[in-house]
Design a protein around this motif. Structure first.
Motif, PDB file in Angstrom:
ATOM      1  N   ALA A   4      -3.741 -18.444   5.981  1.00 42.11           N
ATOM      2  CA  ALA A   4      -3.837 -17.865   7.478  1.00 42.11           C
ATOM      3  C   ALA A   4      -4.262 -18.913   8.392  1.00 42.11           C
ATOM      4  O   ALA A   4      -3.517 -19.011   9.550  1.00 42.11           O
ATOM      5  CB  ALA A   4      -4.418 -16.745   7.543  1.00 42.11           C
ATOM      6  N   ALA A   5      -5.119 -19.503   8.290  1.00 43.49           N
ATOM      7  CA  ALA A   5      -5.827 -20.486   9.119  1.00 43.49           C
ATOM      8  C   ALA A   5      -4.781 -21.627   9.396  1.00 43.49           C
ATOM      9  O   ALA A   5      -4.684 -22.265  10.837  1.00 43.49           O
ATOM     10  CB  ALA A   5      -7.051 -21.092   8.680  1.00 43.49           C
ATOM     11  N   ASN A   6      -4.080 -22.192   8.390  1.00 42.28           N
ATOM     12  CA  ASN A   6      -3.145 -22.984   8.786  1.00 42.28           C
ATOM     13  C   ASN A   6      -1.866 -22.713   9.530  1.00 42.28           C
ATOM     14  O   ASN A   6      -1.656 -23.540  10.542  1.00 42.28           O
ATOM     15  CB  ASN A   6      -2.555 -23.595   7.202  1.00 42.28           C
ATOM     16  N   GLU A   8      -2.156 -20.419  11.862  1.00 41.46           N
ATOM     17  CA  GLU A   8      -2.613 -20.349  13.153  1.00 41.46           C
ATOM     18  C   GLU A   8      -2.766 -21.485  13.804  1.00 41.46           C
ATOM     19  O   GLU A   8      -2.588 -21.761  15.066  1.00 41.46           O
ATOM     20  CB  GLU A   8      -4.017 -19.479  12.893  1.00 41.46           C
ATOM     21  N   ARG A   9      -3.514 -22.684  13.110  1.00 46.79           N
ATOM     22  CA  ARG A   9      -3.331 -24.056  13.752  1.00 46.79           C
ATOM     23  C   ARG A   9      -1.868 -24.347  13.962  1.00 46.79           C
ATOM     24  O   ARG A   9      -1.695 -24.898  15.175  1.00 46.79           O
ATOM     25  CB  ARG A   9      -3.492 -25.008  12.629  1.00 46.79           C
ATOM     26  N   TRP A  11       0.481 -22.561  14.998  1.00 46.98           N
ATOM     27  CA  TRP A  11       1.236 -21.810  15.774  1.00 46.98           C
ATOM     28  C   TRP A  11       0.439 -22.086  17.183  1.00 46.98           C
ATOM     29  O   TRP A  11       1.286 -22.150  18.428  1.00 46.98           O
ATOM     30  CB  TRP A  11       1.004 -20.157  15.805  1.00 46.98           C
ATOM     31  N   ARG A  12      -0.852 -22.225  17.265  1.00 45.15           N
ATOM     32  CA  ARG A  12      -1.537 -22.761  18.369  1.00 45.15           C
ATOM     33  C   ARG A  12      -1.055 -24.281  18.896  1.00 45.15           C
ATOM     34  O   ARG A  12      -1.110 -24.479  20.137  1.00 45.15           O
ATOM     35  CB  ARG A  12      -3.139 -22.928  18.213  1.00 45.15           C
ATOM     36  N   GLU A  15       2.335 -23.930  20.803  1.00 42.12           N
ATOM     37  CA  GLU A  15       2.172 -22.968  21.999  1.00 42.12           C
ATOM     38  C   GLU A  15       1.911 -24.305  22.897  1.00 42.12           C
ATOM     39  O   GLU A  15       1.915 -24.101  24.529  1.00 42.12           O
ATOM     40  CB  GLU A  15       0.907 -22.166  22.129  1.00 42.12           C
ATOM     41  N   ALA A  44       6.093 -21.560   9.007  1.00 38.85           N
ATOM     42  CA  ALA A  44       5.271 -20.815   9.997  1.00 38.85           C
ATOM     43  C   ALA A  44       6.072 -20.370  11.090  1.00 38.85           C
ATOM     44  O   ALA A  44       5.852 -19.249  11.606  1.00 38.85           O
ATOM     45  CB  ALA A  44       4.219 -22.017  10.526  1.00 38.85           C
ATOM     46  N   ALA A  48       6.221 -16.398  12.364  1.00 37.99           N
ATOM     47  CA  ALA A  48       5.451 -16.018  13.402  1.00 37.99           C
ATOM     48  C   ALA A  48       6.211 -14.763  13.910  1.00 37.99           C
ATOM     49  O   ALA A  48       7.050 -14.301  14.205  1.00 37.99           O
ATOM     50  CB  ALA A  48       5.947 -17.190  14.537  1.00 37.99           C
ATOM     51  N   ARG A  52       4.492 -12.793  19.806  1.00 38.31           N
ATOM     52  CA  ARG A  52       3.664 -13.891  20.192  1.00 38.31           C
ATOM     53  C   ARG A  52       4.619 -14.855  21.237  1.00 38.31           C
ATOM     54  O   ARG A  52       4.212 -15.829  21.641  1.00 38.31           O
ATOM     55  CB  ARG A  52       3.163 -14.734  19.082  1.00 38.31           C
TER      56      ARG A  52
END
Length: 114
Positions: A4-6, A8-9, A11-12, A15, A44, A48, A52
């Motif tokens: 999940a953290a990967n 998130e990285r 996605w961020r 952005e 990812a 997504a 978002r």
DNA sequence: ACTCTGACTCCTT
DNA sequence: GAAGGAGCCAGAG
């Protein structure tokens, strides 16, 4: 590092990609601190959350090619969105020398949080 | 545990 | 270019 953290990285990082520029799957993974995991970047994107509103269409395949099958409806959609960004797309190809994102340090500062 | 599959890449024909 | 193969990692069956 959890999966999940990967995600998130990635996605961020995505952005941060500005309008009018693109990144490749591999580059996106690299920038997210996950070198060599282009396929994870692709996954990812697929996972997504729609709310978002990530610029998924700014992610293309290595060499500047749209990585969606021409037979898929998403192909035309991605071309439209890119052109709407002001990016030239010729026969599914984008000139990386002109449109590939060159992130600056400030754009990557968030990574220091980890 | 094992095989398949993929919005990936790189290298070789 | 196109096509095939080999890494690659994770999810699905």
């Amino acid at each position: 590092m959890t999966q999940a953290a990967n995600l998130e990285r990635i996605w961020r990082t995505l952005e941060q990609v500005p309008k009018g520029q693109v990144v490749t799957y591999g580059q996106l993974a690299d920038l997210a601190g996950l070198p060599g995991r282009a396929r994870l970047a692709a996954r990812a994107l697929r996972l997504a959350p729609a709310e978002r509103a990530l610029p998924w269409f700014r992610v293309i395949g290595a060499g500047g090619r749209i990585s969606i099958p021409k037979t898929s409806p998403g192909y035309q959609r991605q071309m439209e969105l890119l052109r709407n960004d002001g990016v030239e797309v010729n026969n599914g190809r984008i000139k990386l020398s002109e449109y590939q994102w060159q992130p600056d340090l400030a754009a990557l500062m968030w990574q220091l949080e980890f």
